[in-house]
Design a protein around this motif. Sequence first.
Motif, PDB file in Angstrom:
ATOM      1  N   GLU A  23       3.724  21.856  39.783  1.00  0.00           N
ATOM      2  CA  GLU A  23       4.347  22.003  41.235  1.00  0.00           C
ATOM      3  C   GLU A  23       4.047  20.644  41.971  1.00  0.00           C
ATOM      4  O   GLU A  23       3.092  20.043  41.815  1.00  0.00           O
ATOM      5  CB  GLU A  23       3.658  23.238  41.868  1.00  0.00           C
ATOM      6  CG  GLU A  23       3.950  24.386  41.511  1.00  0.00           C
ATOM      7  CD  GLU A  23       3.042  25.508  42.225  1.00  0.00           C
ATOM      8  OE1 GLU A  23       2.273  24.910  43.051  1.00  0.00           O
ATOM      9  OE2 GLU A  23       3.209  26.669  42.008  1.00  0.00           O
ATOM     10  N   GLN A  24       5.018  20.519  42.869  1.00  0.00           N
ATOM     11  CA  GLN A  24       4.868  19.594  43.993  1.00  0.00           C
ATOM     12  C   GLN A  24       4.563  20.339  45.158  1.00  0.00           C
ATOM     13  O   GLN A  24       5.181  21.024  45.860  1.00  0.00           O
ATOM     14  CB  GLN A  24       6.170  18.935  44.161  1.00  0.00           C
ATOM     15  CG  GLN A  24       6.006  17.489  44.983  1.00  0.00           C
ATOM     16  CD  GLN A  24       7.352  17.021  45.200  1.00  0.00           C
ATOM     17  OE1 GLN A  24       8.267  17.314  46.039  1.00  0.00           O
ATOM     18  NE2 GLN A  24       7.702  15.693  44.413  1.00  0.00           N
TER      19      GLN A  24
ATOM     20  N   MET B 256      -1.631  13.320  41.482  1.00  0.00           N
ATOM     21  CA  MET B 256      -1.966  12.193  42.290  1.00  0.00           C
ATOM     22  C   MET B 256      -0.788  12.398  43.652  1.00  0.00           C
ATOM     23  O   MET B 256       0.144  13.237  43.505  1.00  0.00           O
ATOM     24  CB  MET B 256      -1.247  10.834  41.580  1.00  0.00           C
ATOM     25  CG  MET B 256      -1.608   9.723  42.223  1.00  0.00           C
ATOM     26  SD  MET B 256      -3.526   9.576  42.598  1.00  0.00           S
ATOM     27  CE  MET B 256      -3.542   7.827  43.314  1.00  0.00           C
ATOM     28  N   VAL B 257      -1.248  11.982  44.539  1.00  0.00           N
ATOM     29  CA  VAL B 257      -0.541  12.148  45.717  1.00  0.00           C
ATOM     30  C   VAL B 257       0.661  10.963  45.855  1.00  0.00           C
ATOM     31  O   VAL B 257       0.422   9.785  45.569  1.00  0.00           O
ATOM     32  CB  VAL B 257      -1.465  11.637  47.119  1.00  0.00           C
ATOM     33  CG1 VAL B 257      -0.432  11.390  48.385  1.00  0.00           C
ATOM     34  CG2 VAL B 257      -2.444  12.915  47.250  1.00  0.00           C
ATOM     35  N   GLY B 258       1.974  11.582  46.078  1.00  0.00           N
ATOM     36  CA  GLY B 258       2.947  10.619  45.982  1.00  0.00           C
ATOM     37  C   GLY B 258       3.245   9.864  47.365  1.00  0.00           C
ATOM     38  O   GLY B 258       3.345   8.628  47.337  1.00  0.00           O
ATOM     39  N   LYS B 259       3.022  10.705  48.423  1.00  0.00           N
ATOM     40  CA  LYS B 259       3.010   9.742  49.692  1.00  0.00           C
ATOM     41  C   LYS B 259       2.644  10.720  50.839  1.00  0.00           C
ATOM     42  O   LYS B 259       2.304  11.781  50.594  1.00  0.00           O
ATOM     43  CB  LYS B 259       4.624   9.429  50.169  1.00  0.00           C
ATOM     44  CG  LYS B 259       5.449  10.741  50.175  1.00  0.00           C
ATOM     45  CD  LYS B 259       7.045  10.152  50.169  1.00  0.00           C
ATOM     46  CE  LYS B 259       8.102  11.345  50.484  1.00  0.00           C
ATOM     47  NZ  LYS B 259       9.167  10.949  50.692  1.00  0.00           N
TER      48      LYS B 259
ATOM     49  N   GLN C 257       1.752  14.750  50.430  1.00  0.00           N
ATOM     50  CA  GLN C 257       2.738  15.454  49.353  1.00  0.00           C
ATOM     51  C   GLN C 257       2.406  14.709  47.821  1.00  0.00           C
ATOM     52  O   GLN C 257       2.504  13.552  47.822  1.00  0.00           O
ATOM     53  CB  GLN C 257       4.186  14.939  49.490  1.00  0.00           C
ATOM     54  CG  GLN C 257       5.213  15.508  48.229  1.00  0.00           C
ATOM     55  CD  GLN C 257       6.464  14.634  48.723  1.00  0.00           C
ATOM     56  OE1 GLN C 257       7.231  14.868  49.746  1.00  0.00           O
ATOM     57  NE2 GLN C 257       6.752  13.953  47.475  1.00  0.00           N
ATOM     58  N   GLY C 258       2.061  15.667  47.084  1.00  0.00           N
ATOM     59  CA  GLY C 258       1.696  15.365  45.687  1.00  0.00           C
ATOM     60  C   GLY C 258       1.741  16.465  44.648  1.00  0.00           C
ATOM     61  O   GLY C 258       2.513  17.554  45.019  1.00  0.00           O
ATOM     62  N   SER C 259       1.509  15.804  43.336  1.00  0.00           N
ATOM     63  CA  SER C 259       1.817  16.916  42.310  1.00  0.00           C
ATOM     64  C   SER C 259       0.664  17.673  41.941  1.00  0.00           C
ATOM     65  O   SER C 259      -0.451  16.919  41.863  1.00  0.00           O
ATOM     66  CB  SER C 259       2.535  16.229  41.053  1.00  0.00           C
ATOM     67  OG  SER C 259       1.563  15.296  40.658  1.00  0.00           O
TER      68      SER C 259
ATOM     69  N   PHE D  20      -0.431  -0.531  49.563  1.00  0.00           N
ATOM     70  CA  PHE D  20      -0.333   0.896  49.328  1.00  0.00           C
ATOM     71  C   PHE D  20       0.183   1.665  50.533  1.00  0.00           C
ATOM     72  O   PHE D  20      -0.504   2.572  50.975  1.00  0.00           O
ATOM     73  CB  PHE D  20      -1.723   1.388  49.052  1.00  0.00           C
ATOM     74  CG  PHE D  20      -2.270   0.815  47.808  1.00  0.00           C
ATOM     75  CD1 PHE D  20      -2.812  -0.295  47.725  1.00  0.00           C
ATOM     76  CD2 PHE D  20      -1.582   1.511  46.505  1.00  0.00           C
ATOM     77  CE1 PHE D  20      -3.272  -0.827  46.399  1.00  0.00           C
ATOM     78  CE2 PHE D  20      -2.198   0.915  44.991  1.00  0.00           C
ATOM     79  CZ  PHE D  20      -2.850  -0.345  45.049  1.00  0.00           C
ATOM     80  N   ASN D  21       1.240   1.085  51.195  1.00  0.00           N
ATOM     81  CA  ASN D  21       1.769   1.593  52.330  1.00  0.00           C
ATOM     82  C   ASN D  21       2.207   3.185  52.113  1.00  0.00           C
ATOM     83  O   ASN D  21       2.710   3.928  52.970  1.00  0.00           O
ATOM     84  CB  ASN D  21       2.739   0.841  53.022  1.00  0.00           C
ATOM     85  CG  ASN D  21       3.738   0.555  52.143  1.00  0.00           C
ATOM     86  OD1 ASN D  21       4.144   1.143  51.023  1.00  0.00           O
ATOM     87  ND2 ASN D  21       4.319  -0.806  52.409  1.00  0.00           N
ATOM     88  N   GLU D  22       2.238   3.708  50.846  1.00  0.00           N
ATOM     89  CA  GLU D  22       2.945   4.987  50.716  1.00  0.00           C
ATOM     90  C   GLU D  22       1.902   6.071  51.194  1.00  0.00           C
ATOM     91  O   GLU D  22       2.113   7.162  51.465  1.00  0.00           O
ATOM     92  CB  GLU D  22       3.148   5.177  49.168  1.00  0.00           C
ATOM     93  CG  GLU D  22       1.871   4.998  48.465  1.00  0.00           C
ATOM     94  CD  GLU D  22       1.611   3.912  47.541  1.00  0.00           C
ATOM     95  OE1 GLU D  22       1.931   2.941  48.135  1.00  0.00           O
ATOM     96  OE2 GLU D  22       1.014   3.930  46.235  1.00  0.00           O
ATOM     97  N   TYR D  23       0.581   5.376  51.547  1.00  0.00           N
ATOM     98  CA  TYR D  23      -0.421   6.477  51.856  1.00  0.00           C
ATOM     99  C   TYR D  23      -0.436   6.424  53.429  1.00  0.00           C
ATOM    100  O   TYR D  23      -1.047   7.271  54.161  1.00  0.00           O
ATOM    101  CB  TYR D  23      -1.737   6.010  51.450  1.00  0.00           C
ATOM    102  CG  TYR D  23      -1.947   6.182  50.063  1.00  0.00           C
ATOM    103  CD1 TYR D  23      -2.257   4.972  49.146  1.00  0.00           C
ATOM    104  CD2 TYR D  23      -1.440   7.478  49.229  1.00  0.00           C
ATOM    105  CE1 TYR D  23      -2.253   5.199  47.550  1.00  0.00           C
ATOM    106  CE2 TYR D  23      -1.573   7.602  48.027  1.00  0.00           C
ATOM    107  CZ  TYR D  23      -1.948   6.599  47.156  1.00  0.00           C
ATOM    108  OH  TYR D  23      -1.774   6.428  45.811  1.00  0.00           O
TER     109      TYR D  23
END
Lengths: 663, 151, 325, 128, 230
Positions: free
Chosen positions: A482-483, A460-463, A474-476, A341-344
């Motif tokens: 909205e993002q 959910m958080v994108g990254k 950054q999440g939606s 899960f390195n996107e976090y």
Amino acid sequence: MQRIGVFICWCGSNIAATVDVVKVAETIKNEPGVVFAANYQYMCSENGQQLIKQAIKEHNLTGIVVGACSPRMHEATFRKAAEEAGMNPYMVEIANIREHCSWIHKDMEETTEKAVVLVRTAIAKVKLNAPLMAGESPVIKRALVIGGGIAGIQAALDIADAGFEVDIVEKNATIGGRMAQLDKTFPTLDCSACILTPKMVDCAQHEKIDILSYSEVEEVKGFVGNFNVKIRRKARYVDESKCTGCKICMEKCPAKKGANEFNMGLDNRPAIHIPFAQAIPNVAVIDPEQCIKLKTGKCGICQKFCGVGAIDYEQKDTFVERQYGAIVVATGFKPIALDNFNEYGYADNKDVITSLELERLMNAAGPTGGVLLRPSDKQHPKVITFIQCVGSRDSSGCGKPYCSKICCMYTAKHAMLIREKYPDTEVHVFYIDVRTPGKNYDEFHRRAVEQYGVDYIKGMVGKVYNENGKLMVQGSNLIDNEQITIESDLVVLATAIEPEPSVRKIATLLTASIDTNNFLTESHAKLRPVESPTAGVYLAGVCQGPKDIPETVSQASACAAKVIGLLVKDKLKTNPCVAQPDENMCNGCGQCANVCPYGAITYVDKEFRLGGGKTEIRRVATVNPAVCQGCGACTVTCPSGAMDLKGFSSKQIMSEVEAICKM
Amino acid sequence: MQDVKTEKKEFTPNIVAFCCNWCSYAGADLAGSSRLSYPANVKIIRVPCSCRVNPMFVLKAFQQGADGVILCGCHPGDCHYVTGNYYTRRRMALLYSFLNYMGIEKARTRLEWVSAAEGQRFSAVMNDFVKTVTELGENKRLTDLRVKEGE
Amino acid sequence: MKDVELKVVERAKALLASGEVARVVGWKKGDFCFDPSPAVFESVEELDGLVYNWFCGANLSKYLIEISKKEGKTAVFLKPCDTYSFNQLIKEHRINREKVYAIAVECLGKLDVEKIKAKGVSMIEDVEVVEKEVKVATAYGTETLHKPEVLLTKCETCQKTHQVKDEEIILHERPARDVDRFAEVAKLEAMTEDERFAFWKEQLSKCIRCNACRNVCPACSCVKCVFDNPASGISAKANDAEFEEQLFHIIRAFHVAGRCTDCGECSRVCPQNIPLHLLNRKFIKDIDGFYGEYQAGEEAEGKTPLTSFTEGDVEPNDAVDGEAK
Amino acid sequence: MTKEERIENLNRLSGTDVRKCMKCGKCSGRCPAFKDMDIKPHQFVSMLCQGKIDELLECKAIWNCLSCMACVERCPRGVAPAAVVEAVRDTVVRMQGKNGIKAEEIPPIVDELIPQQLLVSAYRKYNK
Amino acid sequence: MLKIAKERLNELYAAISNAMELVLPVKKAGEVNFAMWAEGKEVSLETLKTVKSPKDTFFPQSENMMKFKTDGKNIEILDIRAEKAPTVLFGVRPCDYKAIEVLDKVFLADPVDTYYQNRREATTIITLACAKPEESCFCKVFGIDAAAPAGDVATWLDGDNLYWQANTEKGEALTALVKELFAEGGEAEVSAQQEKTRAIVEKLPFATLDLSRLSPKTSTIYSMTLLGRK
């Protein structure tokens, strides 16, 4: 001549809906050997069983066949009913016409025809049944608890209070488990240590409880009532009987650079240490990878300063072998690794932490003494963002497909505690669904939102990326479509939990079945949730599935109740369907002993009378009925078929095959 | 799908399934309780462990007119009797390969590991096996024709 | 070959006379030169009838199951292939090793009299073999044949060496050779399913259930055979339907799988000349392919492939012809 | 083609099971082209799931999607929103009967504004 | 004495099997055994001895003795003995024929085995004289003349013809059926072959087998029941 009674159950509408039960009973009536055939709405009910007992007496039946649900469900019920009517319980056979017939086929004609065939098969088998007497084996009045967390402690205390001896085997240097690392507990917010340590002390002082800390289960033999367990006492290099817990050695020890597992590696600890203040047993332990003396032979300072001479560098692993009647598995859990899960940005940012690490940061005994500071620069974080379901509910293969159940509650707890202690901190929580079921749980979560103003964002958080020292989350935001990106000082990941990896080894040792997520499978999800299918093995805590502390404690007490129910008995009925060699046909070739998993087969020389007064000494196999579990591996290895299995003899299975194939 | 009762009763295979009591039989029960249907011509015999199934039983099933025999057991490592299914795996590997060597279609014999929690998989396996055997047609090579004609 | 025979008779007489052994198991001269049969000699005089010639194909180890139970030691002559069966029977506690004095006797391959007769040679009186030439003396003169064409089938692919010996009588070294004993099996495996079924259907339909293969096979020595035991469910005296022919041979091959030493006796004694060794060799080839090289009878202890396992064994659904397909 | 067939076709073309989506929004959270899209990635999935495909076929977003697969890469349920976008785009192109792009047409329209990836994916998909 | 060219034997087989079931030595997968004749099967009269003796046709390893029907609890028995079709057993060697005679002494003596009798009566036996006896043959010891076999019909086979001589009514009846295929004559060739065969039989190793080496008790039984006693 066989006098067989056949009883077809309607099971309310479960069977009767798709199987013409009356027609089945009629067709079976004129099967050779059948003298009585009836059908009834609920065979397993009181008057259903009464019908059986009456029929046995009236028609003096020699065997009965019940066409109903799975034998795994009510075989015992019908056997008990037959026994009460004076018939040997093993002259009862079940035809599974519900799970294997009525529930899975639609066309009435087809299911009725299949039901007749299944009942005819059971008749073919019961005709060859021999009356069997269940053997008995003694019950050892002592229980073993594997794992010293809250589940193990609670189970041990309840069992010990009933007067039975209990051994707790704990892998780490102290009992307390995961709960010892927590700061506060939901939903009452009382301090974790305050409610745990008294129970730990009770365990230590209870004369019936023996704590084997820093130990692991090495080998398990035997079966319910007669487990023979070999336990490895790992070398602590400190003599438990002498050490008083004065901690001088900790201060003097030069090797201070060890990562402190208790604080999730956020700070360091010396090679010789006591994990935390209220540790039980309050005895030091030396980390062999870090101790200079053990690695290079130089140093030995702790031995010099130890007032009671408890340090012993020569200590080796020792083994203890003990007998137990029952085993409770309480091996607990750990957060999953976040490599997928390195996107976090967990690996590259010190300020992206897991919830358990946050527990330590907020804990008074933690690395920052209870003051919430960022691990990177020890500054006070102004904006904290929580991210839920990190690794949970993930069927893509990177994480765990299940919901970890406790994260929504502990994140609400963290949010509330932070807002209360540091009202100026902004707290945001990205969530998919907030799952807070049960008593006072949702009210607890709503307090966090309404009273403490925690900002819950559905999406959910994108990254998470680092932009000039700030953590950009950054999440939606699905509600506003909205993002959004939140500049945060600290990011807390509500990480998924998984069972302790060592449970896989224990499951193999206990032949307890385990599922693909490493959770131990319970015997029946609704009716027997705390027992493993392996008799004598009980499951407490997260090893059986994700759960919070209240559920764990209730499951631990349930296990204790089951164990006490077992240990109270002096004798246990053993499975009579065990292997039985025919000495006249046995070659004594030794193949069967090779495949017996329980070592139940031995060989003796026996004298046989040949014709004309001559005798001959031949080597033949013998089976110990108490040890044999009736798996049947030996019966196939034996070429001459001398070895057969009572209750599932080759002839019986052959007759079942014949009955099934006869259209 | 239109169910024509009148047209000639086309070939429906006769399948014997040996299921081990601890895992695959429980899987079959779960398939039942979850109402996951599979063809009615699959009939299940309960054995304590997959290692109880003797090649004689498999051959007896074929002799008595079975068109396909499937043996289900616990996943290796999960066996309630610790090592039972390891022996089954070797025995059936050799038996199935040998039957194939004798000219018996390999697809008529099958071994599947189904755990107590895999009701879905059990139903899928049975549906697939019946389809395979139906395509193969009636077992004419390893059977006792007299039993078939009801002699 | 005559020199070896002399040595054999001499050693047998010495052992019997000295009382070191109570009896000698060997081959007795038959009505002709090509039909010696296994026999027990208990007196020195009887040993005059002891022969060791080009037709002593019989494997003597199976007779020791009963004989080794008798009082006193027994001497026995074992060809290389017989020693594997001997070891296998010791592993299964059927022969008492201390009570047997094993003499490893040289073997350069044995001849098959049916193959000789098939070449039109009859009224055979004596046979002498030099290198690859077989000189058959008959009532109608001497015929010369090429040895490899008249060898016993089991000797054609033999690469066996003596596994056990208390003493040895080896006067001529056997040239090592590299032969693929699985060639025939591979040929059958290459056929289509229908061809294989037709091949075996035709061969097995000849089977008259005389049980010669079972009675001669060292691995097939149960006290009470499953086919003689009415309680077994598959007992039968005759193949009254095509299925029984397959059932008998499949079950027999399965029972000896992992224990068969490929000694080839079953094919040698089959009156209908059914290539039974191709059944057992199939299991051996599969076991080698699936679980690694294994020769039954090399050791006298330890487990056989069917009573051991590894975590990574091949799955039955993809296991065909020794590989995972 | 009736609407049902169109929906069924879209599902088949996308090669992904839109019912597996648990509506967590992670795909939109990662989408670099989110701002320029009138219909967001998570909406492509939910609208196809509910069969509301008319807006999808007219939307502008199918031309803004870069096929960078950021959404596909991290979807916790193994759904592929980009594949749904692509299926819609493919259907729109087919409906217009345009027969794709030839190799020699690319050089003149290449400039730094058009992301190189767009051309590659266009060529791969529409060069028949 | 009748004769028929070797090439036309197939027609003979076809003619016989029209009327009755024909069983004769057939080569299958390398071995010769008695089996039902059918077009295309490889008949092998040259093979001296089949693996299994022809007496099987009268006393098979296994045979259906009865059929039964069950419906529910009651069983109905059906007798199938009458169903035995008339058969011709062709190519029986003289020593095998003697074996059948030995069996007759056992099964046809009181109490008669009806199954055996049923088959025996329905069968016409055609014997085939030996031309090249082998070293292991010992027919002379039991008073069997390899060159002149008994049986319903005796036949001889040489390079190019089959010579046919009916001995009993059954033999005559069968001969009538297939008469038109034959030509008269052949006595000379037959007696020539008989001389040669008898010469070889004299020289066989077992021509003068000394039965006394068998234990005295058994040898008397042999002599009493076998040697020529009808």
